[in-house]
Motif scaffolding. Structure first.
Motif, PDB file in Angstrom:
ATOM      1  N   GLY A  45       0.780  -1.231   0.000  1.00  0.00           N
ATOM      2  CA  GLY A  45       0.000   0.000   0.000  1.00  0.00           C
ATOM      3  C   GLY A  45       0.806   1.271   0.000  1.00  0.00           C
ATOM      4  O   GLY A  45       0.277   2.351   0.299  1.00  0.00           O
ATOM      5  N   LEU A  46       2.080   1.200  -0.368  1.00  0.00           N
ATOM      6  CA  LEU A  46       2.937   2.378  -0.373  1.00  0.00           C
ATOM      7  C   LEU A  46       2.855   3.109  -1.712  1.00  0.00           C
ATOM      8  O   LEU A  46       2.798   2.478  -2.777  1.00  0.00           O
ATOM      9  N   LEU A  47       2.874   4.427  -1.655  1.00  0.00           N
ATOM     10  CA  LEU A  47       2.968   5.256  -2.855  1.00  0.00           C
ATOM     11  C   LEU A  47       4.415   5.230  -3.335  1.00  0.00           C
ATOM     12  O   LEU A  47       5.347   5.465  -2.557  1.00  0.00           O
ATOM     13  N   ARG A  48       4.620   4.985  -4.629  1.00  0.00           N
ATOM     14  CA  ARG A  48       5.974   4.916  -5.186  1.00  0.00           C
ATOM     15  C   ARG A  48       6.191   6.103  -6.125  1.00  0.00           C
ATOM     16  O   ARG A  48       5.502   6.235  -7.126  1.00  0.00           O
ATOM     17  N   ILE A  49       7.143   6.966  -5.749  1.00  0.00           N
ATOM     18  CA  ILE A  49       7.412   8.222  -6.461  1.00  0.00           C
ATOM     19  C   ILE A  49       8.772   8.120  -7.126  1.00  0.00           C
ATOM     20  O   ILE A  49       9.745   7.661  -6.510  1.00  0.00           O
ATOM     21  N   TRP A  50       8.854   8.573  -8.348  1.00  0.00           N
ATOM     22  CA  TRP A  50      10.149   8.631  -9.053  1.00  0.00           C
ATOM     23  C   TRP A  50      10.338  10.039  -9.600  1.00  0.00           C
ATOM     24  O   TRP A  50       9.577  10.488 -10.450  1.00  0.00           O
ATOM     25  N   THR A  51      11.335  10.750  -9.081  1.00  0.00           N
ATOM     26  CA  THR A  51      11.741  12.016  -9.685  1.00  0.00           C
ATOM     27  C   THR A  51      12.729  11.694 -10.801  1.00  0.00           C
ATOM     28  O   THR A  51      13.821  11.166 -10.543  1.00  0.00           O
ATOM     29  N   VAL A  52      12.347  12.009 -12.023  1.00  0.00           N
ATOM     30  CA  VAL A  52      13.118  11.613 -13.206  1.00  0.00           C
ATOM     31  C   VAL A  52      14.141  12.718 -13.498  1.00  0.00           C
ATOM     32  O   VAL A  52      13.901  13.602 -14.318  1.00  0.00           O
ATOM     33  N   HIS A  53      15.278  12.654 -12.806  1.00  0.00           N
ATOM     34  CA  HIS A  53      16.331  13.643 -13.032  1.00  0.00           C
ATOM     35  C   HIS A  53      16.947  13.486 -14.413  1.00  0.00           C
ATOM     36  O   HIS A  53      17.349  14.471 -15.035  1.00  0.00           O
ATOM     37  N   ASN A  54      17.048  12.232 -14.878  1.00  0.00           N
ATOM     38  CA  ASN A  54      17.593  11.946 -16.205  1.00  0.00           C
ATOM     39  C   ASN A  54      16.724  10.879 -16.852  1.00  0.00           C
ATOM     40  O   ASN A  54      16.393   9.873 -16.206  1.00  0.00           O
ATOM     41  N   LEU A  55      16.402  11.072 -18.110  1.00  0.00           N
ATOM     42  CA  LEU A  55      15.635  10.046 -18.813  1.00  0.00           C
ATOM     43  C   LEU A  55      16.464   8.795 -19.037  1.00  0.00           C
ATOM     44  O   LEU A  55      15.917   7.696 -19.143  1.00  0.00           O
ATOM     45  N   LEU A  56      17.767   8.951 -19.103  1.00  0.00           N
ATOM     46  CA  LEU A  56      18.731   7.858 -19.029  1.00  0.00           C
ATOM     47  C   LEU A  56      19.949   8.392 -18.290  1.00  0.00           C
ATOM     48  O   LEU A  56      20.239   9.597 -18.368  1.00  0.00           O
TER      49      LEU A  56
END
Length: 370
Positions: A100-111
């Motif tokens: 039940g955790l929210l999973r956040i990804w800050t996309v600093h680089n697309l690769l």
């Protein structure tokens, strides 16, 4: 799940707790500034998470969300990567969903800047197990959708990169910097700072400083990453260039920024750039490649920034001359005014709103599961 629901029932609705990698203690002040700004509006940092399924099961009641920044380092322990580690990260994020955790990804680089083949399936799989994407520009948000085509249920928000107010010490006596590195006092100083990497267009900068002749002197400061030997040898042999090929302390960086007349960012590509915001925060105008991220941030502020075609040394030199024709107080004031648009207190608001909305949806679901 019942224990998780009970803890949340005792928590004020405004309180949301995030575990992240990296966290506020990282040497990059970005994290301290961002998480401190979130903390002030009720989004609390709960410490770093460990990529270990048993740890996650044991600690899942202590926070509401996992926040990833550079996921490739989760499958590169010691710098080496493997598909086995990628699969482990994927399973870990799937377990976080189950808990039940929210999973956040800050996309600093697309690769990653120096990407490896294993990063391609790695980023694709992480995108499948992300609930909330954070990008620092509208352009990178569009590219994220085009490249990885994450599930339509996962929203993407644009959170501008905040400025660096309060992150670095005040500069010391500038004369010491000139003496230490033998900098000429009768020329304008232009500079590139941060890690020295292939994508930063240093060859373009060397061609441009040649065109400026006696009008300017270039300082290149930072730790080399990857095979930069040829360009560093060229820079070291040029009288119009001072090369400081090591990481600067916070004080050294503050001193350098106080002395610069113009910062150069002639990058070949970029998803986001802390160097841009650091220069502006210090009151240093910039000349950058005309790339979408830079274009969005500077947004027509010609006294603080000029955009030039990528790889065009002549245009870089001309734009620098144009900025130098503006009085130093005026151009520094313009740079500071541009930095003031990006106070962290306002930059984090879209992220805080999205986190609260997503966690509020998950809490009733957790109660039903209980």
């Amino acid at each position: 799940m019942a224990e998780r629901t009970a803890r949340r029932a005792e928590t004020r609705p405004a309180d949301v707790r995030i575990a992240s990698r990296p966290g506020p203690e990282d040497q990059n002040p970005y994290f301290r500034l961002m998480y401190n700004a979130l903390d002030r509006i009720g989004i609390r940092h709960a410490g770093p998470f460990q990529v270990n399924d048993d740890w996650l099961r044991a600690n899942a009641t202590e926070f509401d969300a996992l926040h990833l920044h550079w996921p490739e380092w989760l499958w590169r322990p010691g710098g080496r990567s493997s598909l086995r580690w990628v699969a482990g990260v994927y399973r870990y994020l799937a377990l976080a969903r189950h808990l039940g955790l929210l999973r956040i990804w800050t996309v600093h680089n697309l690769l990653p800047h120096e990407w490896q083949l294993v990063d391609l399936p790695g980023f694709w799989l992480v995108s499948r197990e992300t609930d909330l994407f954070v990008c620092h520009s509208a352009h990178s948000a569009r590219q994220l959708r085009q490249w990885f085509k994450p599930g339509t249920a996962a929203p993407t928000i644009v959170m501008p990169h905040g400025n660096y107010d309060g992150a670095y010490p005040p500069p010391e006596d500038g004369a010491g910097l000139y003496r230490r590195y033998g900098l000429p006092a009768d020329r304008a100083l232009v500079g590139l700072f941060g890690q020295i990497r292939q994508y930063k267009g240093i060859e373009t900068a060397l061609d441009a400083i040649d065109r400026l002749g006696e009008r300017a002197h270039l300082v290149i400061a930072g730790k080399p990453v990857g095979n930069m030997r040829a360009v560093l040898d060229r820079a070291g042999a040029m009288r119009s260039v001072t090369l400081i090929d090591h990481a600067l302390s916070d004080q050294e960086l503050a001193n350098l920024l106080s002395a610069l007349d113009v910062a150069w960012l002639p990058y070949r590509r970029i998803t986001g750039s802390g160097a841009l915001m650091l220069a502006l925060t210090a009151g240093v105008p910039v000349v950058t490649s005309d790339l979408p991220f830079f274009r969005e941030v500077v947004d027509g502020s010609t006294a603080a920034a000029r955009l030039v075609p990528r790889g065009d040394a002549a245009a870089l030199a001309v734009a620098t001359s144009d900025l130098l024709a503006i009085s130093r107080p005026a151009r520094r004031a313009a740079a500071r005014a541009l930095a003031d648009r990006y106070a962290w207190s306002s930059c984090v608001q879209p992220l805080a709103d999205a986190i609260r909305t997503s966690v509020a949806v998950r809490r009733p679901l957790s109660q039903e599961c209980a």
